[in-house]
Design a protein around this motif. Structure first.
Motif, PDB file in Angstrom:
ATOM      1  N   GLN A 244       0.829  -1.204   0.000  1.00  0.00           N
ATOM      2  CA  GLN A 244       0.000   0.000   0.000  1.00  0.00           C
ATOM      3  C   GLN A 244       0.869   1.261   0.000  1.00  0.00           C
ATOM      4  OE1 GLN A 244      -2.642  -0.277   3.317  1.00  0.00           O
ATOM      5  NE2 GLN A 244      -3.919  -1.881   2.396  1.00  0.00           N
ATOM      6  N   ILE A 245       1.984   1.205   0.743  1.00  0.00           N
ATOM      7  CA  ILE A 245       2.883   2.356   0.785  1.00  0.00           C
ATOM      8  C   ILE A 245       3.482   2.606  -0.592  1.00  0.00           C
ATOM      9  CG2 ILE A 245       5.028   3.243   1.763  1.00  0.00           C
ATOM     10  CD1 ILE A 245       4.374   1.766   4.322  1.00  0.00           C
ATOM     11  N   GLU A 246       3.913   1.540  -1.268  1.00  0.00           N
ATOM     12  CA  GLU A 246       4.502   1.683  -2.590  1.00  0.00           C
ATOM     13  C   GLU A 246       3.475   2.224  -3.580  1.00  0.00           C
ATOM     14  OE1 GLU A 246       7.591   1.381  -3.447  1.00  0.00           O
ATOM     15  OE2 GLU A 246       8.181   0.834  -1.399  1.00  0.00           O
ATOM     16  N   LEU A 247       2.228   1.728  -3.496  1.00  0.00           N
ATOM     17  CA  LEU A 247       1.183   2.223  -4.386  1.00  0.00           C
ATOM     18  C   LEU A 247       0.903   3.713  -4.146  1.00  0.00           C
ATOM     19  CD1 LEU A 247      -1.376  -0.755  -4.295  1.00  0.00           C
ATOM     20  CD2 LEU A 247       0.086  -0.058  -6.206  1.00  0.00           C
ATOM     21  N   LYS A 248       0.958   4.111  -2.870  1.00  0.00           N
ATOM     22  CA  LYS A 248       0.735   5.512  -2.545  1.00  0.00           C
ATOM     23  C   LYS A 248       1.845   6.391  -3.113  1.00  0.00           C
ATOM     24  CE  LYS A 248      -0.370   8.560   1.315  1.00  0.00           C
ATOM     25  NZ  LYS A 248      -0.551   8.677   2.779  1.00  0.00           N
ATOM     26  N   LYS A 249       3.083   5.889  -3.052  1.00  0.00           N
ATOM     27  CA  LYS A 249       4.199   6.643  -3.622  1.00  0.00           C
ATOM     28  C   LYS A 249       4.036   6.798  -5.122  1.00  0.00           C
ATOM     29  CE  LYS A 249       7.769   5.489  -0.212  1.00  0.00           C
ATOM     30  NZ  LYS A 249       9.086   4.815  -0.001  1.00  0.00           N
ATOM     31  N   VAL A 250       3.604   5.732  -5.775  1.00  0.00           N
ATOM     32  CA  VAL A 250       3.400   5.789  -7.227  1.00  0.00           C
ATOM     33  C   VAL A 250       2.325   6.809  -7.575  1.00  0.00           C
ATOM     34  CG1 VAL A 250       2.635   4.481  -9.245  1.00  0.00           C
ATOM     35  CG2 VAL A 250       4.196   3.426  -7.607  1.00  0.00           C
TER      36      VAL A 250
END
Length: 241
Positions: free
Chosen positions: A2-8
């Protein structure tokens, strides 16, 4: 994940808003781009420093709920009700350039008068005008002596602070003619051979309640100076004296 998706998502949003650009520079151009980046970073930093020193980073805004005006720093996001100190200092400097010596800000005046003896030079300066009188009588020139109730006898000298002393004798030794020695509420023990005042100084206790400032004398109080005075203190001898 979820953190990586938010960064993207944040990165994509930055691309769309134009805050972030995706480029593929040639390797040979990287040193020049790094140099340009360093130069621009230094320019932006210098501009922020200039704005900070000149007060241009401050502007007024209106608080919506109360309708009152407040000051807002566009560079740091800081907000305050009172006018920032840098703007006050700049106004004082401008006034001094226009009005002359009598409008010189208090802080520079106090710094200058630190090099003058209390009497007669600082006393004469206090007669120039009201601002000079305030500077000549600034609280930083007053000597303070701690009473025994505040641990004066065991206090570390390195922690006393400027113009603060553990005993009246220490203050008298450092004082010059015309200085003021202030005694806080409490007891001051003066043992044999006593206290000798060689310089014309002012020793001030509590003018309203002299009983709050007590000098426990085991020796003598000898005033050899031609001038000066002592007020607002109670002198008494302990039963063992």
């Amino acid at each position: 994940e979820q953190i990586e998706l938010k960064k993207v998502e944040e990165e994509q949003r930055a691309f769309e808003d134009g805050d972030l650009l995706a480029t593929f520079p040639e390797p040979e151009s990287l040193p020049r781009q790094r140099q340009l980046y360093t130069r621009e970073k230094a320019r932006v930093r210098a501009e922020m420093i200039r704005r900070k020193l000149t007060g241009q980073n401050w502007n007024t805004k209106i608080e919506q709920l109360s309708g009152k005006i407040f000051w807002y720093n566009a560079d740091t996001g800081e907000a305050m009700w009172e006018k920032p100190l840098v703007l006050k200092m700049l106004e004082a400097e401008s006034l001094a350039l226009t009005e002359g010596w009598r409008a010189l800000p208090t802080k520079p005046l106090v710094n200058i008068m630190e090099f003058l003896p209390p009497h007669p030079d600082r006393t004469q300066c206090s007669m120039v005008c009201r601002s000079w009188r305030d500077a000549a009588n600034d609280i930083s020139f007053v000597f303070h002596v701690w009473p025994v109730e505040q641990g004066a006898l065991v206090m570390d000298e390195s922690k006393l602070g400027k113009n603060h002393f553990r005993t009246i004798s220490d203050a008298l030794e450092a004082a010059s003619p015309g200085d003021t020695i202030e005694l806080g509420d409490g007891h001051y023990f003066i043992n044999d051979p006593g206290l000798v005042v060689n310089s014309p100084v002012r020793i001030v206790g509590d003018e309203n309640e002299p009983a709050h400032v007590i000098l426990e004398m085991s020796g003598e109080l000898v005033w050899k100076a031609r001038g000066g005075w002592m007020e607002g203190v109670t002198i008494r001898r302990p039963s063992i004296a």
